[in-house]
Design a protein around this motif. Sequence first.
Motif, PDB file in Angstrom:
ATOM      1  N   ALA A  11     -20.463 116.505  84.028  1.00 42.60           N
ATOM      2  CA  ALA A  11     -20.593 117.944  84.278  1.00 42.60           C
ATOM      3  C   ALA A  11     -20.607 118.761  82.996  1.00 42.60           C
ATOM      4  CB  ALA A  11     -19.441 118.406  85.173  1.00 42.60           C
ATOM      5  N   VAL A  12     -20.667 118.102  81.849  1.00 43.90           N
ATOM      6  CA  VAL A  12     -20.648 118.821  80.574  1.00 43.90           C
ATOM      7  C   VAL A  12     -22.018 119.442  80.303  1.00 43.90           C
ATOM      8  CG1 VAL A  12     -20.359 118.595  78.068  1.00 43.90           C
ATOM      9  CG2 VAL A  12     -18.843 117.355  79.623  1.00 43.90           C
ATOM     10  N   THR A  13     -22.036 120.714  80.013  1.00 41.99           N
ATOM     11  CA  THR A  13     -23.292 121.403  79.711  1.00 41.99           C
ATOM     12  C   THR A  13     -23.599 121.309  78.213  1.00 41.99           C
ATOM     13  OG1 THR A  13     -22.202 123.518  79.296  1.00 41.99           O
ATOM     14  CG2 THR A  13     -22.828 123.018  81.579  1.00 41.99           C
ATOM     15  N   ALA A  14     -24.821 121.681  77.845  1.00 42.16           N
ATOM     16  CA  ALA A  14     -25.210 121.636  76.437  1.00 42.16           C
ATOM     17  C   ALA A  14     -24.309 122.535  75.587  1.00 42.16           C
ATOM     18  CB  ALA A  14     -26.675 122.055  76.290  1.00 42.16           C
ATOM     19  N   GLY A  15     -23.852 123.632  76.162  1.00 45.70           N
ATOM     20  CA  GLY A  15     -22.989 124.549  75.426  1.00 45.70           C
ATOM     21  C   GLY A  15     -21.595 124.006  75.197  1.00 45.70           C
ATOM     22  N   GLU A  16     -21.190 123.031  76.004  1.00 46.28           N
ATOM     23  CA  GLU A  16     -19.855 122.448  75.863  1.00 46.28           C
ATOM     24  C   GLU A  16     -19.856 121.163  75.044  1.00 46.28           C
ATOM     25  OE1 GLU A  16     -17.631 123.644  79.990  1.00 46.28           O
ATOM     26  OE2 GLU A  16     -19.151 122.066  80.080  1.00 46.28           O
ATOM     27  N   ALA A  17     -21.008 120.755  74.533  1.00 39.35           N
ATOM     28  CA  ALA A  17     -21.117 119.479  73.837  1.00 39.35           C
ATOM     29  C   ALA A  17     -20.226 119.401  72.600  1.00 39.35           C
ATOM     30  CB  ALA A  17     -22.574 119.210  73.459  1.00 39.35           C
ATOM     31  N   GLU A  18     -20.002 120.573  71.966  1.00 38.00           N
ATOM     32  CA  GLU A  18     -19.183 120.566  70.753  1.00 38.00           C
ATOM     33  C   GLU A  18     -17.731 120.175  71.042  1.00 38.00           C
ATOM     34  OE1 GLU A  18     -16.724 122.970  69.896  1.00 38.00           O
ATOM     35  OE2 GLU A  18     -16.854 124.117  71.776  1.00 38.00           O
ATOM     36  N   LEU A  19     -17.339 120.254  72.328  1.00 35.50           N
ATOM     37  CA  LEU A  19     -15.977 119.848  72.698  1.00 35.50           C
ATOM     38  C   LEU A  19     -15.754 118.356  72.463  1.00 35.50           C
ATOM     39  CD1 LEU A  19     -15.530 121.877  76.010  1.00 35.50           C
ATOM     40  CD2 LEU A  19     -14.461 122.355  73.793  1.00 35.50           C
ATOM     41  N   VAL A  20     -16.830 117.570  72.524  1.00 27.73           N
ATOM     42  CA  VAL A  20     -16.705 116.136  72.266  1.00 27.73           C
ATOM     43  C   VAL A  20     -16.227 115.890  70.841  1.00 27.73           C
ATOM     44  CG1 VAL A  20     -17.976 113.957  72.066  1.00 27.73           C
ATOM     45  CG2 VAL A  20     -18.442 115.494  73.977  1.00 27.73           C
ATOM     46  N   GLU A  21     -16.842 116.609  69.883  1.00 31.80           N
ATOM     47  CA  GLU A  21     -16.427 116.469  68.484  1.00 31.80           C
ATOM     48  C   GLU A  21     -14.995 116.953  68.292  1.00 31.80           C
ATOM     49  OE1 GLU A  21     -19.620 116.942  65.269  1.00 31.80           O
ATOM     50  OE2 GLU A  21     -20.305 118.285  66.881  1.00 31.80           O
ATOM     51  N   ARG A  22     -14.638 118.036  68.956  1.00 33.62           N
ATOM     52  CA  ARG A  22     -13.267 118.571  68.839  1.00 33.62           C
ATOM     53  C   ARG A  22     -12.247 117.564  69.373  1.00 33.62           C
ATOM     54  NH1 ARG A  22     -13.020 124.477  71.332  1.00 33.62           N
ATOM     55  NH2 ARG A  22     -10.802 124.067  70.900  1.00 33.62           N
ATOM     56  N   LEU A  23     -12.592 116.900  70.459  1.00 28.77           N
ATOM     57  CA  LEU A  23     -11.680 115.898  71.019  1.00 28.77           C
ATOM     58  C   LEU A  23     -11.476 114.749  70.030  1.00 28.77           C
ATOM     59  CD1 LEU A  23     -10.097 114.982  73.625  1.00 28.77           C
ATOM     60  CD2 LEU A  23     -12.120 113.641  74.189  1.00 28.77           C
ATOM     61  N   CYS A  24     -12.559 114.309  69.404  1.00 27.77           N
ATOM     62  CA  CYS A  24     -12.465 113.204  68.448  1.00 27.77           C
ATOM     63  C   CYS A  24     -11.651 113.599  67.218  1.00 27.77           C
ATOM     64  CB  CYS A  24     -13.863 112.739  68.038  1.00 27.77           C
ATOM     65  SG  CYS A  24     -14.781 111.943  69.374  1.00 27.77           S
ATOM     66  N   LYS A  25     -11.756 114.860  66.787  1.00 28.00           N
ATOM     67  CA  LYS A  25     -10.955 115.325  65.661  1.00 28.00           C
ATOM     68  C   LYS A  25      -9.487 115.460  66.051  1.00 28.00           C
ATOM     69  CE  LYS A  25     -14.690 117.841  63.356  1.00 28.00           C
ATOM     70  NZ  LYS A  25     -15.215 119.181  62.957  1.00 28.00           N
ATOM     71  N   LEU A  26      -9.253 115.801  67.318  1.00 31.03           N
ATOM     72  CA  LEU A  26      -7.882 115.935  67.816  1.00 31.03           C
ATOM     73  C   LEU A  26      -7.181 114.590  67.847  1.00 31.03           C
ATOM     74  CD1 LEU A  26      -5.845 117.991  69.039  1.00 31.03           C
ATOM     75  CD2 LEU A  26      -6.789 117.401  71.289  1.00 31.03           C
ATOM     76  N   TYR A  27      -7.926 113.528  68.210  1.00 28.10           N
ATOM     77  CA  TYR A  27      -7.379 112.175  68.281  1.00 28.10           C
ATOM     78  C   TYR A  27      -8.196 111.267  67.355  1.00 28.10           C
ATOM     79  CZ  TYR A  27      -5.352 113.989  72.645  1.00 28.10           C
ATOM     80  OH  TYR A  27      -4.687 114.741  73.589  1.00 28.10           O
ATOM     81  N   PRO A  28      -8.006 111.360  66.042  1.00 27.25           N
ATOM     82  CA  PRO A  28      -8.873 110.624  65.097  1.00 27.25           C
ATOM     83  C   PRO A  28      -8.762 109.115  65.199  1.00 27.25           C
ATOM     84  CG  PRO A  28      -7.001 111.627  63.963  1.00 27.25           C
ATOM     85  CD  PRO A  28      -7.006 112.180  65.348  1.00 27.25           C
TER      86      PRO A  28
END
Length: 390
Positions: free
Chosen positions: A57-74
């Motif tokens: 259900a992730v939209t193109a506008g929410e895609a940057e959240l994937v990178e944020r999640l990875c930075k949150l849990y490196p």
Amino acid sequence: MKALMVSADSLLHAEVAAQGSARMPGLQLVATRQGLREAVERPLAELPELAIVDASAVTAGEAELVERLCKLYPATSVLLLTREPPPELLIRAMRAGIREVLQLPLVHSAFHEALGRIELAAGCGQLRNGKVLAFISCKGGSGATFLSTNFAYALAALADKKVLLIDLHGQFGDATLYVSDQKPAMTLSDICAQISRMDGAFLESCLVHVASNFGVLAAADDPQHTVDMKPEHMDTILRVARQHYDYIVLDVGRQIDAISLRALDQADAIHPVLQLALPDIRDGRRLLDIFRSLGYAAERIRLIVNRYEKGGKLRLTDLEQALGADVMHTVPNDYLSATDSVNQGIPVLQLSRSSAVARSLGELVELVTARRAPESKGLFDRLFGRHEAE
């Protein structure tokens, strides 16, 4: 492995939880978030080893959240699940270093294979250099299957090793019955029919799990299927098994065919099992002659005498002279304990840990693993011994 599940789909959550609990070691879902934004805004206090993200259900506008999640849990591995991901999401995932993306609906085999790769990359399933130990009967009824199955269990229980037992009986193999009442879902012939899928996760999923660190690969249950098994399949299975298990114990049976011969070629040690009787000695001499003709080094052949009783007319020295080989170990004739174990399908070490045969198996574990220090008590006594005052 502890995992964070990011999904609003309760059915997918239940499916992932069920598949994860079936693994050895298990996948534990320790926390859930309804979506990527909640996962980013509500971080866990304890970092998960894995984040399973439903990005359907992730939209193109929410895609940057994937990178944020990875930075949150490196240090956390990420497994992305999606139906038709927008290109922006895949680009963001690649930039974040995510390498595991699976299509929904979930294909269970692909899910387990992905988890296997993640475990290896994260160091949860570090590659081993396992040893292959083959048990082979010199004569029918020698007790080789009892010894191989119970020894494999003892290796796992006493030495804390990850152990795999492979039943190589061409037909009527029943090694699983000696240590478990579970019905095998997959057999050796089933694996050979899907050999292209062979990896650590697939192999693990095909076993009867007797303990968390001990599994049994059952023999082919249909003689017709054995024709599809090829010697090169055994090469592949043992190569993968060595990477994921400390010890691979082979219950060879008595028949030497192309499959068992290929397995024996790769064994680090071969344990012919026999009793102290003339028919066993005669058949044992024939078997050792075959091994010598195959060029097997003498130090690889390590005899085990089963149901040994002192004071008989035949002595161990008589056997060694007749066979031209030394006896590595003797297992005492403990008929009641062994029979109870076989009839109940429970390892003798678990059923009667103080019995003579269980103690002998503990000593064999010490011999094989070289864990015993000369100045200390034996491994079995340290784990199960009693103080004299008791």
